[in-house]
Design a protein around this motif. Structure first.
Motif, PDB file in Angstrom:
ATOM      1  N   SER A  41      41.065  12.240 123.009  1.00  0.00           N
ATOM      2  CA  SER A  41      40.551  11.953 121.669  1.00  0.00           C
ATOM      3  C   SER A  41      39.109  11.468 121.682  1.00  0.00           C
ATOM      4  CB  SER A  41      41.433  10.902 120.984  1.00  0.00           C
ATOM      5  OG  SER A  41      42.759  11.364 120.862  1.00  0.00           O
ATOM      6  N   LEU A  42      38.565  11.199 122.861  1.00  0.00           N
ATOM      7  CA  LEU A  42      37.207  10.667 122.966  1.00  0.00           C
ATOM      8  C   LEU A  42      36.159  11.752 123.158  1.00  0.00           C
ATOM      9  CD1 LEU A  42      37.920   7.595 125.295  1.00  0.00           C
ATOM     10  CD2 LEU A  42      37.933   7.704 122.786  1.00  0.00           C
ATOM     11  N   ASP A  43      36.595  12.998 123.234  1.00  0.00           N
ATOM     12  CA  ASP A  43      35.696  14.132 123.466  1.00  0.00           C
ATOM     13  C   ASP A  43      36.093  15.225 122.474  1.00  0.00           C
ATOM     14  OD1 ASP A  43      34.938  16.784 124.567  1.00  0.00           O
ATOM     15  OD2 ASP A  43      34.195  15.646 126.279  1.00  0.00           O
ATOM     16  N   LEU A  44      35.180  15.595 121.581  1.00  0.00           N
ATOM     17  CA  LEU A  44      35.527  16.529 120.509  1.00  0.00           C
ATOM     18  C   LEU A  44      36.002  17.871 121.049  1.00  0.00           C
ATOM     19  CD1 LEU A  44      35.723  17.117 117.530  1.00  0.00           C
ATOM     20  CD2 LEU A  44      33.295  17.755 117.533  1.00  0.00           C
ATOM     21  N   GLY A  45      35.372  18.354 122.105  1.00  0.00           N
ATOM     22  CA  GLY A  45      35.788  19.627 122.679  1.00  0.00           C
ATOM     23  C   GLY A  45      37.201  19.565 123.226  1.00  0.00           C
ATOM     24  N   LYS A  46      37.505  18.502 123.963  1.00  0.00           N
ATOM     25  CA  LYS A  46      38.854  18.333 124.516  1.00  0.00           C
ATOM     26  C   LYS A  46      39.879  18.135 123.403  1.00  0.00           C
ATOM     27  CE  LYS A  46      37.381  16.283 128.919  1.00  0.00           C
ATOM     28  NZ  LYS A  46      37.522  15.133 129.829  1.00  0.00           N
ATOM     29  N   LEU A  47      39.492  17.399 122.372  1.00  0.00           N
ATOM     30  CA  LEU A  47      40.388  17.170 121.237  1.00  0.00           C
ATOM     31  C   LEU A  47      40.755  18.490 120.569  1.00  0.00           C
ATOM     32  CD1 LEU A  47      41.777  15.322 119.122  1.00  0.00           C
ATOM     33  CD2 LEU A  47      39.566  15.196 117.949  1.00  0.00           C
ATOM     34  N   ALA A  48      39.751  19.314 120.299  1.00  0.00           N
ATOM     35  CA  ALA A  48      39.996  20.598 119.641  1.00  0.00           C
ATOM     36  C   ALA A  48      40.842  21.515 120.514  1.00  0.00           C
ATOM     37  CB  ALA A  48      38.664  21.266 119.298  1.00  0.00           C
ATOM     38  N   PRO A  85      35.227  16.718 133.441  1.00  0.00           N
ATOM     39  CA  PRO A  85      34.121  15.787 133.156  1.00  0.00           C
ATOM     40  C   PRO A  85      33.863  15.685 131.658  1.00  0.00           C
ATOM     41  CG  PRO A  85      33.539  17.271 134.948  1.00  0.00           C
ATOM     42  CD  PRO A  85      34.825  17.784 134.380  1.00  0.00           C
ATOM     43  N   ARG A  86      33.556  14.505 131.197  1.00  0.00           N
ATOM     44  CA  ARG A  86      33.302  14.291 129.771  1.00  0.00           C
ATOM     45  C   ARG A  86      32.065  15.066 129.333  1.00  0.00           C
ATOM     46  NH1 ARG A  86      31.365  10.028 126.136  1.00  0.00           N
ATOM     47  NH2 ARG A  86      32.684  10.088 124.283  1.00  0.00           N
ATOM     48  N   LEU A  87      32.160  15.676 128.157  1.00  0.00           N
ATOM     49  CA  LEU A  87      31.082  16.445 127.537  1.00  0.00           C
ATOM     50  C   LEU A  87      30.724  17.715 128.312  1.00  0.00           C
ATOM     51  CD1 LEU A  87      28.728  13.525 126.401  1.00  0.00           C
ATOM     52  CD2 LEU A  87      30.556  14.650 125.117  1.00  0.00           C
ATOM     53  N   ASP A  88      31.600  18.146 129.202  1.00  0.00           N
ATOM     54  CA  ASP A  88      31.407  19.430 129.889  1.00  0.00           C
ATOM     55  C   ASP A  88      32.103  20.500 129.045  1.00  0.00           C
ATOM     56  OD1 ASP A  88      31.093  21.574 131.542  1.00  0.00           O
ATOM     57  OD2 ASP A  88      32.011  20.651 133.307  1.00  0.00           O
ATOM     58  N   SER A  89      31.461  20.862 127.945  1.00  0.00           N
ATOM     59  CA  SER A  89      32.098  21.681 126.918  1.00  0.00           C
ATOM     60  C   SER A  89      32.504  23.059 127.411  1.00  0.00           C
ATOM     61  CB  SER A  89      31.157  21.822 125.720  1.00  0.00           C
ATOM     62  OG  SER A  89      30.778  20.552 125.239  1.00  0.00           O
ATOM     63  N   TRP A  90      31.679  23.660 128.247  1.00  0.00           N
ATOM     64  CA  TRP A  90      31.989  25.020 128.690  1.00  0.00           C
ATOM     65  C   TRP A  90      33.160  25.045 129.654  1.00  0.00           C
ATOM     66  CZ3 TRP A  90      30.254  28.517 125.625  1.00  0.00           C
ATOM     67  CH2 TRP A  90      29.070  28.302 124.916  1.00  0.00           C
ATOM     68  N   SER A  91      33.323  23.997 130.435  1.00  0.00           N
ATOM     69  CA  SER A  91      34.517  23.905 131.286  1.00  0.00           C
ATOM     70  C   SER A  91      35.771  23.782 130.428  1.00  0.00           C
ATOM     71  CB  SER A  91      34.412  22.702 132.234  1.00  0.00           C
ATOM     72  OG  SER A  91      33.430  22.927 133.222  1.00  0.00           O
ATOM     73  N   ASP A 215      35.387  26.935 116.839  1.00  0.00           N
ATOM     74  CA  ASP A 215      34.244  27.747 116.404  1.00  0.00           C
ATOM     75  C   ASP A 215      33.077  26.864 115.972  1.00  0.00           C
ATOM     76  OD1 ASP A 215      35.560  30.119 116.899  1.00  0.00           O
ATOM     77  OD2 ASP A 215      36.278  30.344 114.842  1.00  0.00           O
ATOM     78  N   SER A 216      33.363  25.873 115.145  1.00  0.00           N
ATOM     79  CA  SER A 216      32.304  24.992 114.643  1.00  0.00           C
ATOM     80  C   SER A 216      31.646  24.226 115.783  1.00  0.00           C
ATOM     81  CB  SER A 216      32.879  24.006 113.621  1.00  0.00           C
ATOM     82  OG  SER A 216      33.420  24.681 112.511  1.00  0.00           O
ATOM     83  N   TYR A 217      32.470  23.768 116.713  1.00  0.00           N
ATOM     84  CA  TYR A 217      31.963  22.969 117.830  1.00  0.00           C
ATOM     85  C   TYR A 217      31.009  23.784 118.699  1.00  0.00           C
ATOM     86  CZ  TYR A 217      32.019  20.141 122.090  1.00  0.00           C
ATOM     87  OH  TYR A 217      31.653  19.406 123.181  1.00  0.00           O
ATOM     88  N   PHE A 218      31.402  25.004 119.041  1.00  0.00           N
ATOM     89  CA  PHE A 218      30.557  25.798 119.931  1.00  0.00           C
ATOM     90  C   PHE A 218      29.380  26.428 119.189  1.00  0.00           C
ATOM     91  CE2 PHE A 218      34.162  25.296 122.758  1.00  0.00           C
ATOM     92  CZ  PHE A 218      33.511  25.053 123.956  1.00  0.00           C
ATOM     93  N   ASP A 219      29.530  26.688 117.903  1.00  0.00           N
ATOM     94  CA  ASP A 219      28.371  27.134 117.116  1.00  0.00           C
ATOM     95  C   ASP A 219      27.291  26.056 117.124  1.00  0.00           C
ATOM     96  OD1 ASP A 219      29.512  29.541 116.507  1.00  0.00           O
ATOM     97  OD2 ASP A 219      30.153  28.980 114.482  1.00  0.00           O
ATOM     98  N   LEU A 220      27.713  24.809 116.937  1.00  0.00           N
ATOM     99  CA  LEU A 220      26.765  23.691 116.949  1.00  0.00           C
ATOM    100  C   LEU A 220      26.153  23.520 118.332  1.00  0.00           C
ATOM    101  CD1 LEU A 220      25.450  21.257 115.573  1.00  0.00           C
ATOM    102  CD2 LEU A 220      27.484  19.915 116.155  1.00  0.00           C
TER     103      LEU A 220
END
Length: 230
Positions: A41-48, A85-91, A215-220
């Motif tokens: 819940s502390l990382d938007l990418g992981k949450l989504a 890792p935190r904020l490693d969105s592409w992983s 979609d919104s997360y990766f567009d941003l």
């Protein structure tokens, strides 16, 4: 939330429940927390991504029927997402894409990615030809040769795939991702996730609502990276 459950009713908390049958409603009489994935819940990418996978599980879950493999697979992927890792969105995206494939496999709806759905002939990514493409048909169940599709125009062509996208699809059944995990392949991973999303929604006959957040997360993310490099 039920006040008697406290934090045990939070997001991504796995509980063992004692449930008393009622005439119209069942009642939870006891709850013991087995595992909590609080960091998701502390990382938007992981949450989504986690919400996305839970939607897939709900689409497969049978009422009052034990599904141990489904339970274990969900816990496995939530654990792996949390450990990234935190904020490693592409992983996160790469893991989500592979997890989607694993859940489709468990459901018995694995898309065909190794051979042409129409001819049964193997499809091999051609990295020497920049314009090399194959097709993907959601209704037909997977990949197909464009030459074979042209001879069967009644088959719906959902998407064209380049060599990298085909190669990514073909490695998703592996326990661990081994190649195509560097930044240069990120756009391809987005397209592969979208292909599998369309396939999932078609065969499960329900939308994946959390996909809008992905979609919104990766567009941003892409927009921010683009602005930073201009």
């Amino acid at each position: 939330h039920l006040s008697s459950l406290g934090g045990r009713s939070g997001m991504f908390v796995v509980n063992e429940l004692l449930i008393a049958k009622g005439r119209s409603l069942d009642k939870i009489t006891q709850a013991q927390t087995l595992k909590s994935y609080a960091l998701l819940s502390l990382d938007l990418g992981k949450l989504a991504a986690s919400q996305y996978l839970i939607e897939m599980v709900l689409a497969q879950a049978l009422s009052e029927q034990p599904q141990e493999e489904l339970y274990d697979l969900l816990n496995q992927h939530l654990q792996q997402l949390e450990e990234l890792p935190r904020l490693d969105s592409w992983s996160v995206l790469r893991h989500l894409t592979q997890a989607i494939f694993h859940f489709l496999t468990l459901s018995g709806m694995t898309p065909e990615v190794q051979v042409c759905c129409l001819t049964g002939r193997a499809l091999i990514p051609d990295f020497n030809e920049s314009k090399s493409q194959v097709g993907f048909s959601v209704p037909a169940g997977g990949t197909l040769s464009l030459a074979a599709w042209q001879q069967n125009p009644e088959v719906v062509l959902s998407r064209r795939l380049n060599a990298i996208e085909l190669a990514i699809l073909q490695q998703l059944s592996l326990p661990q991702l081994e190649v195509f995990t560097t930044d240069q392949y990120n756009p391809s991973w987005l397209r592969v996730e979208q292909i599998l999303r369309s396939y999932t929604q078609y065969h499960f006959e329900r939308p994946i609502r959390s996909a809008a957040l992905i979609d919104s997360y990766f567009d941003l993310l892409i927009s921010t990276n683009h602005d930073a490099t201009v």
